[in-house]
Design a protein around this motif. Structure first.
Motif, short mmCIF file in Angstrom:
data_model
loop_
_atom_site.label_atom_id
_atom_site.label_comp_id
_atom_site.label_asym_id
_atom_site.label_seq_id
_atom_site.Cartn_x
_atom_site.Cartn_y
_atom_site.Cartn_z
N PRO A 71 0.83 -1.20 0.00
CA PRO A 71 0.00 0.00 0.00
C PRO A 71 0.87 1.26 0.00
O PRO A 71 2.02 1.23 0.42
CB PRO A 71 -0.79 -0.12 1.32
CG PRO A 71 -0.78 -1.58 1.65
CD PRO A 71 0.54 -2.08 1.15
N PHE A 100 -7.72 3.18 -1.88
CA PHE A 100 -6.72 2.18 -1.52
C PHE A 100 -6.29 1.40 -2.76
O PHE A 100 -7.12 1.10 -3.61
CB PHE A 100 -7.35 1.21 -0.50
CG PHE A 100 -6.38 0.21 0.06
CD1 PHE A 100 -5.50 0.56 1.06
CD2 PHE A 100 -6.35 -1.09 -0.43
CE1 PHE A 100 -4.61 -0.36 1.59
CE2 PHE A 100 -5.46 -2.02 0.09
CZ PHE A 100 -4.60 -1.65 1.09
N PRO A 101 -5.01 1.12 -2.94
CA PRO A 101 -3.91 1.25 -1.96
C PRO A 101 -3.16 2.57 -2.01
O PRO A 101 -2.04 2.66 -1.47
CB PRO A 101 -2.99 0.10 -2.37
CG PRO A 101 -3.15 0.02 -3.85
CD PRO A 101 -4.58 0.36 -4.14
N LEU A 131 0.13 -6.95 -1.78
CA LEU A 131 -1.17 -7.06 -2.44
C LEU A 131 -1.04 -7.86 -3.74
O LEU A 131 0.01 -7.89 -4.37
CB LEU A 131 -1.71 -5.68 -2.73
CG LEU A 131 -1.77 -4.70 -1.54
CD1 LEU A 131 -2.28 -3.36 -2.00
CD2 LEU A 131 -2.63 -5.27 -0.42
#
Length: 510
Positions: free
Chosen positions: A35, A398-399, A501
């Motif tokens: 992130p 996000f991220p 992620l």
């Protein structure tokens, strides 16, 4: 010092840097990313000290994520995603101080996790894919271990693509009982909404949401999406009754696992709030007979049975052509309560909501004069040409949202404002915060929570201590909003997550 020596020192230094970079990068799966603003230095969250079992009682459970045919009632059924084949999943009841071991096995064809909502635990056990672990792949297992340190009502749910997985039924109750129980009758109820007779409305379709939001409802999107309300995975007359004899008192634990706030009406003088988000509250007796519970929120109430005949706790709102929230209360088992499903009762003008009563124990006895970190959190909505409607924190999704950067021991102040037109129940992982003021007015009795429902136009000031090292989510618990961007990270200096992620694990924390 000659040039050869200097050159050797520089070579050794560069090699050390390259080796360190290799080990940091090799800890991630291919194509994983972090992130925005989360650094990759310091100590891994996997190495942070966690309390051992020692001589504590050990409570062990097995939860299997799998697809199951689930019946809400005789006419309505869905293909649900479940823990152990039921909606909700198995209720896990433990005692304060127990050491918990939960073995998760994944029999679905998608990755899953378990997040322990509201529980203060080590960061690596928080169940957030891409931040605290890799998602558990089909056919694989993962062991969660932590101490049940604080008595209270909690719940567990998947945090992998939770907008879909929680919506499909991957949740259950986690109850930590006090060492000495104060209620002989202690029963839990999880509220939820489902799209049974129609497809779940796309978040990119704005028409219904925007027309409803213009009316100041704050719930327009969820009302467009769902057509069936359930209690403990059942509808209306199929809900198991709370059995309570006249004059008896009960502790009723309520959890909202859905994405829509719900208002429940009780007969006057029968209900008082005793706990919110796992924290005991004071001064709620006879203040209202209407309870509002936000998505992700937990509220415990004491119910006094004043009648000799059955009655119901009724939801204020009902989907069109479908029964609403109904919880039967009966003085004995085996009583037919089917005729009570449409019962109504007088509604108090006052409403007991998550911040209506102060906590018995506070984090700060006085509003902190010295603040180490200040963060402004502006909650808003926008449009993305590729995705449709998005939900933003400080104009980012996000991220890419700006993290809250802290050092261990910091006192943190967060100013929260909802500049949009929909409700946003904001949940902080791994910590509890103290709500100091609303719309510029200080609370005479502040409340300690981990979830705050911020309605359109509202502003709040909250404080908390950075006392649990790690990488923690702070996000909207209308998971449809989180899925479209309303997520940020509480990022401690000096620690890093070895996960990321996407990648091979397909880590999707929102």
């Amino acid at each position: 010092m000659n040039r050869k020596v200097i050159g050797s020192i520089l070579i050794i230094f560069l090699l050390s840097v390259l080796v360190a970079m290799y080990f940091l990068s090799s800890s991630r799966s291919d194509n994983q990313t972090l992130p925005n603003g989360v650094k990759e230095d310091g100590e891994s969250i996997l190495n942070l000290k966690a309390e051992a079992s020692g001589d504590r009682p050990i409570k062990e459970f097995k939860l299997t994520a799998k697809e199951s045919d689930w019946k809400f009632d005789a006419e309505n059924r869905v293909q649900a995603w479940t823990y152990n084949g039921t909606v909700p999943g198995k209720e896990l009841r433990v005692q304060e101080g127990d050491y918990i071991k939960v073995d998760l096995k994944n029999e679905l064809d998608v990755p899953v996790t378990i997040h322990w909502h509201g529980v203060i635990l080590p960061n690596k056990m928080d169940g957030v894919p891409g931040l605290t672990q890799d998602a558990v792949q089909p056919g694989e297992t993962f062991m969660y271990e932590f101490v049940a340190g604080d008595a209270g009502t909690y719940w567990y749910h998947s945090h992998q693509h939770s907008s879909e997985q929680v919506d499909k039924g991957l949740y259950g109750m986690f109850i930590v009982e006090e060492k000495e129980k104060t209620y002989a009758v202690d029963q839990s109820f999880i509220l939820d909404e489902w799209a049974v007779n129609s497809e779940k409305e796309s978040m990119s379709n704005m028409a219904g949401m925007m027309s409803g939001s213009m009316q100041g409802d704050g719930e327009a999107d969820t009302k467009e999406m769902y057509d069936t309300y359930t209690v403990n995975g059942k509808t209306a007359s199929e809900v198991e009754a709370l059995v309570l004899e006249k004059g008896e008192k009960a502790r009723v634990r309520l959890v909202n696992a859905g994405y829509q706030q719900h208002r429940l009406v009780f007969p006057e003088g029968t209900m008082k709030v005793i706990e919110v988000d796992g924290e005991a509250v004071k001064g709620t007796a006879n203040s209202s007979n209407v309870l509002e519970i936000a998505p992700g929120e937990r509220m415990d109430v004491e119910i006094t049975q004043k009648k000799a005949e059955p009655w119901v706790i009724s939801g204020v709102d009902s989907p069109e052509n479908s029964p609403g929230i109904t919880i039967p209360v009966s003085p004995k088992k085996g009583v037919d309560v089917t005729e009570l499903k449409n019962a109504t009762t007088n509604q108090s003008e006052a409403i007991m909501e998550g911040t209506s009563a102060g906590s018995e124990e506070l984090i700060f006895n006085e509003e902190p004069e010295k603040v180490d970190v200040s963060y402004t959190m502006d909650l808003n909505m926008g449009m993305n040409m590729g995705e449709g409607m998005v939900f933003q924190i400080n104009n980012d999704t996000f991220p890419d949202t700006p993290p809250i950067r802290v050092e261990e021991g910091d006192v943190v102040k967060v100013d929260i404002k909802n500049s949009g037109r929909l409700n946003h129940p904001m949940h902080l992982h791994g910590h509890r915060f103290q709500v100091a003021s609303k719309n510029g007015e200080k609370y005479d009795s502040p409340i300690v929570k981990d979830l705050l429902n911020v309605k359109p136009g509202e502003t709040y000031v909250i404080y908390f201590k950075a006392d649990n090292k790690g990488e923690w989510l702070f996000h909207c618990h209308d998971n449809n909003h989180a899925d479209r961007g309303m997520v940020t990270v509480l990022d401690y200096e000096g620690v890093y997550s070895p996960f990321g992620l996407d990648g091979k694990a397909d880590n999707q924390p929102n």
